[in-house]
Design a protein around this motif. Structure first.
Motif, short mmCIF file in Angstrom:
data_model
loop_
_atom_site.label_atom_id
_atom_site.label_comp_id
_atom_site.label_asym_id
_atom_site.label_seq_id
_atom_site.Cartn_x
_atom_site.Cartn_y
_atom_site.Cartn_z
N SER A 60 0.89 -0.90 0.00
CA SER A 60 0.08 0.17 -0.49
C SER A 60 1.07 1.45 -0.38
O SER A 60 1.61 1.78 0.17
CB SER A 60 -0.41 -0.18 1.04
OG SER A 60 -0.23 0.31 2.63
N ARG A 61 0.70 2.06 -0.18
CA ARG A 61 1.16 3.32 -1.00
C ARG A 61 0.54 4.94 0.59
O ARG A 61 -0.57 4.84 -0.11
CB ARG A 61 0.73 4.09 -2.07
CG ARG A 61 1.44 5.35 -2.42
CD ARG A 61 1.19 5.17 -3.87
NE ARG A 61 2.46 7.31 -4.06
CZ ARG A 61 2.32 7.72 -5.35
NH1 ARG A 61 0.79 7.59 -5.83
NH2 ARG A 61 2.18 8.79 -4.73
N TYR A 62 0.68 5.89 1.23
CA TYR A 62 0.78 6.70 1.45
C TYR A 62 0.29 7.66 0.38
O TYR A 62 1.44 7.89 -0.25
CB TYR A 62 0.76 7.33 2.80
CG TYR A 62 0.77 6.58 3.83
CD1 TYR A 62 -0.26 6.78 4.89
CD2 TYR A 62 2.20 6.11 4.60
CE1 TYR A 62 -0.76 5.93 6.26
CE2 TYR A 62 1.38 5.03 5.68
CZ TYR A 62 0.42 4.67 7.06
OH TYR A 62 0.22 4.68 7.93
N LEU A 63 -0.61 8.20 -0.27
CA LEU A 63 -1.31 8.89 -0.73
C LEU A 63 -0.03 10.66 -1.26
O LEU A 63 0.09 11.19 -1.37
CB LEU A 63 -2.58 9.03 -1.23
CG LEU A 63 -3.31 8.51 -2.64
CD1 LEU A 63 -4.77 8.51 -2.54
CD2 LEU A 63 -2.95 8.18 -3.64
N PHE A 64 -0.71 11.16 0.03
CA PHE A 64 -0.49 12.61 0.52
C PHE A 64 0.20 12.61 1.75
O PHE A 64 -0.39 13.52 2.27
CB PHE A 64 -1.73 13.47 -0.25
CG PHE A 64 -1.76 14.92 -0.73
CD1 PHE A 64 -0.19 15.07 -1.75
CD2 PHE A 64 -1.89 16.03 0.28
CE1 PHE A 64 -1.09 16.02 -1.97
CE2 PHE A 64 -1.71 17.24 -0.09
CZ PHE A 64 -1.04 17.23 -1.25
N PRO A 65 1.17 12.64 2.46
CA PRO A 65 2.04 12.48 3.24
C PRO A 65 1.63 14.00 4.21
O PRO A 65 2.39 14.27 4.61
CB PRO A 65 2.93 11.94 3.48
CG PRO A 65 3.69 11.27 1.64
CD PRO A 65 1.86 11.82 0.59
N GLN A 66 1.46 14.99 2.51
CA GLN A 66 2.02 16.59 3.24
C GLN A 66 0.41 17.17 4.42
O GLN A 66 1.00 17.69 4.77
CB GLN A 66 1.93 17.06 1.70
CG GLN A 66 3.13 17.11 0.44
CD GLN A 66 2.51 16.00 0.29
OE1 GLN A 66 1.88 15.16 0.56
NE2 GLN A 66 3.26 15.84 -0.70
N ASP A 67 -0.47 16.74 3.74
CA ASP A 67 -1.03 16.85 4.36
C ASP A 67 -2.79 15.34 5.22
O ASP A 67 -2.21 14.65 4.92
CB ASP A 67 -2.28 17.65 3.95
CG ASP A 67 -3.26 19.12 4.79
OD1 ASP A 67 -3.57 18.66 6.13
OD2 ASP A 67 -4.42 19.67 4.46
N TYR A 68 -3.47 15.87 6.55
CA TYR A 68 -4.04 14.93 6.84
C TYR A 68 -5.79 14.88 5.98
O TYR A 68 -6.20 16.41 6.15
CB TYR A 68 -4.04 15.13 8.78
CG TYR A 68 -3.31 15.02 9.21
CD1 TYR A 68 -2.28 14.02 9.61
CD2 TYR A 68 -2.49 16.18 9.76
CE1 TYR A 68 -1.21 13.38 10.02
CE2 TYR A 68 -1.42 15.42 10.47
CZ TYR A 68 -0.65 14.68 10.81
OH TYR A 68 0.42 13.71 11.45
N MET A 69 -5.45 13.93 5.92
CA MET A 69 -6.97 13.55 4.68
C MET A 69 -7.34 12.09 5.39
O MET A 69 -6.45 11.78 5.72
CB MET A 69 -7.21 14.05 3.50
CG MET A 69 -6.21 15.93 3.07
SD MET A 69 -6.08 15.89 1.39
CE MET A 69 -5.85 17.47 1.54
N VAL B 176 -1.57 6.10 11.64
CA VAL B 176 -0.36 5.78 11.72
C VAL B 176 0.37 7.16 11.57
O VAL B 176 1.67 7.29 12.61
CB VAL B 176 0.19 4.67 10.12
CG1 VAL B 176 1.80 4.53 11.03
CG2 VAL B 176 -0.39 3.29 10.49
N PRO B 177 0.67 8.01 10.50
CA PRO B 177 1.28 8.98 10.62
C PRO B 177 1.70 10.27 12.11
O PRO B 177 2.32 10.29 12.34
CB PRO B 177 1.21 9.85 8.96
CG PRO B 177 1.31 8.54 8.41
CD PRO B 177 0.50 7.65 9.31
N SER B 178 -0.07 10.30 12.35
CA SER B 178 -0.45 10.83 13.33
C SER B 178 -0.02 9.97 14.38
O SER B 178 -0.48 10.53 15.53
CB SER B 178 -1.74 11.77 12.98
OG SER B 178 -2.87 10.84 13.63
#
Ligand code: FUB
Length: 318
Positions: free
Chosen positions: A2-11, A290-292
């Motif tokens: 799998s891939r994180y699509l847009f790590p620049q922002d929380y959506m 996960v990122p947060s």
């Protein structure tokens, strides 16, 4: 994989569609409002929407934030909490169907219209008549008919309605009572209103019995509809058991027979998704925390390729 699509922002809550051979993802836009966690989702205080465009294979292509497409302050009837949304093409225009709380604290569904999938979307002055609850998924069938699936329990307020009427007290079934169903309504051909009163979306077991309130696989929120091998796939989140499940039927209204789990629990309380075919491959768009570091109201978008058998069975994403 799998891939994180847009790590620049929380959506979160991604609704993915192909328009003009590109993938557009319409998510909720999370931020840290400072509101405390509660069972009614008071910590989800989203105030605008963005759209992402993916120029090719979603597992590796560039992802562009096309910018803000709608702000709650521009919606005359909405006060706050812009939750999940979805977009459908109607006669060459793009209709964003979204959920927000009105000035009475009641979730309603609204429509905003754009000339292009990238927006900006211009909101209608009033919500959809007789709309309620959250999590709209707009599905256009092969004959052009448009259906909106919606509903969510607890903070999504669905337990306050029966037979499309508001109850004096909320009612949450227990034990072996039938679970609260999602709702579906066909929309008017102009994609602006319900053309009929919403109907229950009933998920049944192999014996044709509705799933019960104590079943960890019953509906809670996050409806999605896609068509595969000529059949109608209704998928959804089970909320407090944290699964994404699916059920299959022979028409847009169901009933839908329960099939299995698409995604096991992720990090974070909510799980919410969409399913899309692109260039002969099927993809699951969803979110996790996960990122947060498990901050439930700060979610990150993901995509994974789905494995589908020739008989239409979807494999659980690992
Ligand atoms: O994003 C706010 C809410 O969280 C959505 O409406 C639900 O489906 C859950 O993902």
């Amino acid at each position: 994989m799998s891939r994180y699509l847009f790590p620049q922002d929380y959506m979160a809550d991604p609704s993915a569609h192909v328009f003009n051979d590109k993938i557009y993802v319409y998510p909720s836009h999370d931020w840290d409002s400072g509101e405390a966690f509660d069972d009614d989702g008071g910590h989800f205080q989203m105030k605008d929407y963005h759209v992402l465009r993916i120029d090719g294979d979603p597992m590796e292509a560039d992802v562009t934030d096309c910018g803000k497409i709608l702000d709650v302050k521009d919606v005359p009837w909405a006060e706050k909490q812009m939750w999940d949304n979805d977009v459908v093409e109607v006669n060459g225009k793009y209709h964003l169907i979204f959920a927000a709380k009105d000035y009475n604290g009641v979730f309603r569904l609204g429509v905003a219209i754009a000339d292009r999938p990238e927006g900006p979307f211009i909101p209608q002055p009033d919500p959809i008549r007789k709309s309620y609850s959250i999590d709209p998924c707009v599905f256009k069938d092969d004959d052009g008919a448009i259906y909106v699936y919606f509903g969510g329990i607890w903070g999504g307020q669905l337990q306050w309605y029966r037979d499309n009427k508001a109850l004096k007290d909320e009612y949450l079934p227990k034990g072996k009572e039938p679970a609260i169903p999602a709702r579906v309504a066909r929309m008017t051909p102009d994609g602006m209103q319900f053309s009929e009163m919403p109907r229950p979306v009933v998920v049944v077991d192999e014996q044709g019995q509705p799933l019960t309130a104590d079943d960890p696989h019953r509906f809670f929120e996050a409806s999605w509809m896609h068509k595969m091998y000529g059949r109608y796939y209704f998928s959804y989140s089970t909320g407090d058991s944290h699964l994404l499940c699916y059920a299959v039927g022979d028409n847009p209204y169901g009933p839908f027979t329960y099939q299995g789990v698409i995604l096991n629990p992720v990090v974070g309380w909510t799980t919410h998704h969409s399913i899309l075919e692109y260039h002969g491959h099927w993809y699951l768009f969803h979110h996790d925390c996960v990122p947060s570091h498990d901050t439930t109201w700060l979610r990150s978008l993901k995509v994974a390729e789905l494995q589908v058998d020739k008989d239409g069975k979807i494999h659980t994403v690992e």
